[in-house]
Write a protein that holds these residues in place. Structure first.
Motif, PDB file in Angstrom:
ATOM      1  N   MET A  42      -2.104   7.171   8.430  1.00  0.00           N
ATOM      2  CA  MET A  42      -1.787   6.696   7.105  1.00  0.00           C
ATOM      3  C   MET A  42      -3.025   6.805   6.223  1.00  0.00           C
ATOM      4  SD  MET A  42      -0.901   2.814   5.898  1.00  0.00           S
ATOM      5  CE  MET A  42      -2.396   2.154   6.564  1.00  0.00           C
ATOM      6  N   MET A  43      -2.816   7.312   5.028  1.00  0.00           N
ATOM      7  CA  MET A  43      -3.896   7.375   4.043  1.00  0.00           C
ATOM      8  C   MET A  43      -3.769   6.191   3.091  1.00  0.00           C
ATOM      9  SD  MET A  43      -4.519  11.254   2.679  1.00  0.00           S
ATOM     10  CE  MET A  43      -2.995  11.272   1.759  1.00  0.00           C
ATOM     11  N   LEU A  44      -4.904   5.659   2.699  1.00  0.00           N
ATOM     12  CA  LEU A  44      -4.947   4.659   1.639  1.00  0.00           C
ATOM     13  C   LEU A  44      -5.492   5.364   0.407  1.00  0.00           C
ATOM     14  CD1 LEU A  44      -6.341   1.518   3.481  1.00  0.00           C
ATOM     15  CD2 LEU A  44      -3.994   1.956   2.747  1.00  0.00           C
ATOM     16  N   ILE A  45      -4.632   5.498  -0.589  1.00  0.00           N
ATOM     17  CA  ILE A  45      -5.002   6.210  -1.810  1.00  0.00           C
ATOM     18  C   ILE A  45      -5.447   5.186  -2.846  1.00  0.00           C
ATOM     19  CG2 ILE A  45      -4.168   7.697  -3.664  1.00  0.00           C
ATOM     20  CD1 ILE A  45      -2.217   8.910  -1.625  1.00  0.00           C
ATOM     21  N   PRO A  46      -6.661   5.357  -3.395  1.00  0.00           N
ATOM     22  CA  PRO A  46      -7.144   4.396  -4.382  1.00  0.00           C
ATOM     23  C   PRO A  46      -6.523   4.643  -5.755  1.00  0.00           C
ATOM     24  CG  PRO A  46      -8.820   6.040  -3.958  1.00  0.00           C
ATOM     25  CD  PRO A  46      -7.669   6.343  -3.040  1.00  0.00           C
ATOM     26  N   CYS A  47      -5.798   3.657  -6.223  1.00  0.00           N
ATOM     27  CA  CYS A  47      -5.232   3.705  -7.566  1.00  0.00           C
ATOM     28  C   CYS A  47      -6.163   2.899  -8.473  1.00  0.00           C
ATOM     29  CB  CYS A  47      -3.827   3.100  -7.569  1.00  0.00           C
ATOM     30  SG  CYS A  47      -3.098   2.953  -9.220  1.00  0.00           S
ATOM     31  N   PRO A  48      -6.574   3.442  -9.607  1.00  0.00           N
ATOM     32  CA  PRO A  48      -7.493   2.700 -10.472  1.00  0.00           C
ATOM     33  C   PRO A  48      -6.883   1.424 -11.046  1.00  0.00           C
ATOM     34  CG  PRO A  48      -6.851   4.780 -11.506  1.00  0.00           C
ATOM     35  CD  PRO A  48      -6.254   4.761 -10.138  1.00  0.00           C
ATOM     36  N   PHE A  49      -5.552   1.290 -10.998  1.00  0.00           N
ATOM     37  CA  PHE A  49      -4.890   0.106 -11.537  1.00  0.00           C
ATOM     38  C   PHE A  49      -4.469  -0.883 -10.460  1.00  0.00           C
ATOM     39  CE2 PHE A  49      -4.082   3.737 -14.313  1.00  0.00           C
ATOM     40  CZ  PHE A  49      -4.736   3.293 -15.451  1.00  0.00           C
ATOM     41  N   CYS A  50      -4.087  -0.382  -9.281  1.00  0.00           N
ATOM     42  CA  CYS A  50      -3.514  -1.227  -8.238  1.00  0.00           C
ATOM     43  C   CYS A  50      -4.409  -1.391  -7.012  1.00  0.00           C
ATOM     44  CB  CYS A  50      -2.177  -0.640  -7.776  1.00  0.00           C
ATOM     45  SG  CYS A  50      -1.005  -0.362  -9.108  1.00  0.00           S
ATOM     46  N   GLY A  51      -5.518  -0.677  -6.953  1.00  0.00           N
ATOM     47  CA  GLY A  51      -6.388  -0.718  -5.786  1.00  0.00           C
ATOM     48  C   GLY A  51      -5.909   0.259  -4.721  1.00  0.00           C
ATOM     49  N   LYS A  52      -6.432   0.114  -3.507  1.00  0.00           N
ATOM     50  CA  LYS A  52      -6.041   1.010  -2.421  1.00  0.00           C
ATOM     51  C   LYS A  52      -4.618   0.689  -1.990  1.00  0.00           C
ATOM     52  CE  LYS A  52     -10.548   2.055  -0.542  1.00  0.00           C
ATOM     53  NZ  LYS A  52     -11.417   2.012   0.633  1.00  0.00           N
ATOM     54  N   ARG A  53      -3.777   1.733  -1.949  1.00  0.00           N
ATOM     55  CA  ARG A  53      -2.364   1.556  -1.612  1.00  0.00           C
ATOM     56  C   ARG A  53      -1.964   2.592  -0.569  1.00  0.00           C
ATOM     57  NH1 ARG A  53      -0.987  -3.175  -3.142  1.00  0.00           N
ATOM     58  NH2 ARG A  53       1.173  -2.496  -3.090  1.00  0.00           N
ATOM     59  N   ASN A  54      -0.948   2.253   0.215  1.00  0.00           N
ATOM     60  CA  ASN A  54      -0.425   3.135   1.244  1.00  0.00           C
ATOM     61  C   ASN A  54       0.129   4.406   0.621  1.00  0.00           C
ATOM     62  OD1 ASN A  54       1.612   4.297   3.093  1.00  0.00           O
ATOM     63  ND2 ASN A  54       1.095   2.529   4.362  1.00  0.00           N
ATOM     64  N   GLU A  55      -0.090   5.533   1.294  1.00  0.00           N
ATOM     65  CA  GLU A  55       0.386   6.815   0.767  1.00  0.00           C
ATOM     66  C   GLU A  55       1.894   6.855   0.581  1.00  0.00           C
ATOM     67  OE1 GLU A  55       0.483  10.275   3.589  1.00  0.00           O
ATOM     68  OE2 GLU A  55      -0.474   8.818   4.907  1.00  0.00           O
ATOM     69  N   SER A  56       2.646   5.986   1.268  1.00  0.00           N
ATOM     70  CA  SER A  56       4.103   5.976   1.120  1.00  0.00           C
ATOM     71  C   SER A  56       4.542   5.556  -0.277  1.00  0.00           C
ATOM     72  CB  SER A  56       4.742   5.053   2.165  1.00  0.00           C
ATOM     73  OG  SER A  56       4.345   3.710   1.947  1.00  0.00           O
ATOM     74  N   GLU A  57       3.639   4.952  -1.058  1.00  0.00           N
ATOM     75  CA  GLU A  57       3.953   4.572  -2.433  1.00  0.00           C
ATOM     76  C   GLU A  57       3.798   5.743  -3.407  1.00  0.00           C
ATOM     77  OE1 GLU A  57       1.842   1.157  -3.855  1.00  0.00           O
ATOM     78  OE2 GLU A  57       2.344  -0.043  -2.094  1.00  0.00           O
ATOM     79  N   PHE A  58       3.221   6.846  -2.935  1.00  0.00           N
ATOM     80  CA  PHE A  58       2.894   7.972  -3.797  1.00  0.00           C
ATOM     81  C   PHE A  58       3.761   9.180  -3.487  1.00  0.00           C
ATOM     82  CE2 PHE A  58      -0.829   5.331  -3.723  1.00  0.00           C
ATOM     83  CZ  PHE A  58      -1.388   5.457  -4.974  1.00  0.00           C
ATOM     84  N   ILE A  59       3.877  10.060  -4.468  1.00  0.00           N
ATOM     85  CA  ILE A  59       4.512  11.361  -4.294  1.00  0.00           C
ATOM     86  C   ILE A  59       3.461  12.411  -4.607  1.00  0.00           C
ATOM     87  CG2 ILE A  59       6.267  12.957  -5.167  1.00  0.00           C
ATOM     88  CD1 ILE A  59       8.017  10.493  -5.716  1.00  0.00           C
ATOM     89  N   PHE A  60       3.293  13.360  -3.673  1.00  0.00           N
ATOM     90  CA  PHE A  60       2.290  14.406  -3.819  1.00  0.00           C
ATOM     91  C   PHE A  60       2.656  15.319  -4.974  1.00  0.00           C
ATOM     92  CE2 PHE A  60       0.651  18.646  -2.413  1.00  0.00           C
ATOM     93  CZ  PHE A  60      -0.691  18.346  -2.530  1.00  0.00           C
ATOM     94  N   GLY A  61       1.721  15.503  -5.899  1.00  0.00           N
ATOM     95  CA  GLY A  61       1.967  16.348  -7.058  1.00  0.00           C
ATOM     96  C   GLY A  61       1.365  17.732  -6.948  1.00  0.00           C
TER      97      GLY A  61
END
Length: 85
Positions: A1-20
């Motif tokens: 699992m990757m933790l992707i840093p969102c500048p607004f929400c902090g580090k979040r699980n990659e399952s919350e994101f869609i690869f662009g």
């Protein structure tokens, strides 16, 4: 699992994101390239080894687009907009 840093929400699980996709060259004008070049642009995704700049959409969060650098060999995020949290 990757933790992707969102500048607004902090580090979040990659399952919350869609690869662009990777940040790369601009889309060519379909009228200025031949059919083979156009088909290649549409169907062949670059797959480099090492750090790649990518766009991720925080679809299950704040709905913002995030740009990160991710190492494709290890999936480690090597640079992020805000990695403070």
């Amino acid at each position: 699992m990757m933790l992707i840093p969102c500048p607004f929400c902090g580090k979040r699980n990659e399952s919350e994101f869609i690869f662009g996709g990777a940040v790369g060259a601009d889309r060519p004008d379909p009228n200025s390239v031949n059919d083979a070049e156009w088909v290649e642009y549409l169907t062949v995704a670059p797959n480099p080894l090492g750090p790649v700049q990518e766009r991720w959409w925080h679809a299950r969060g704040c709905s913002e687009w995030v740009t990160i650098w991710r190492d494709t060999r290890t999936h480690d995020i090597v640079e992020a907009p805000d990695d403070s949290e």
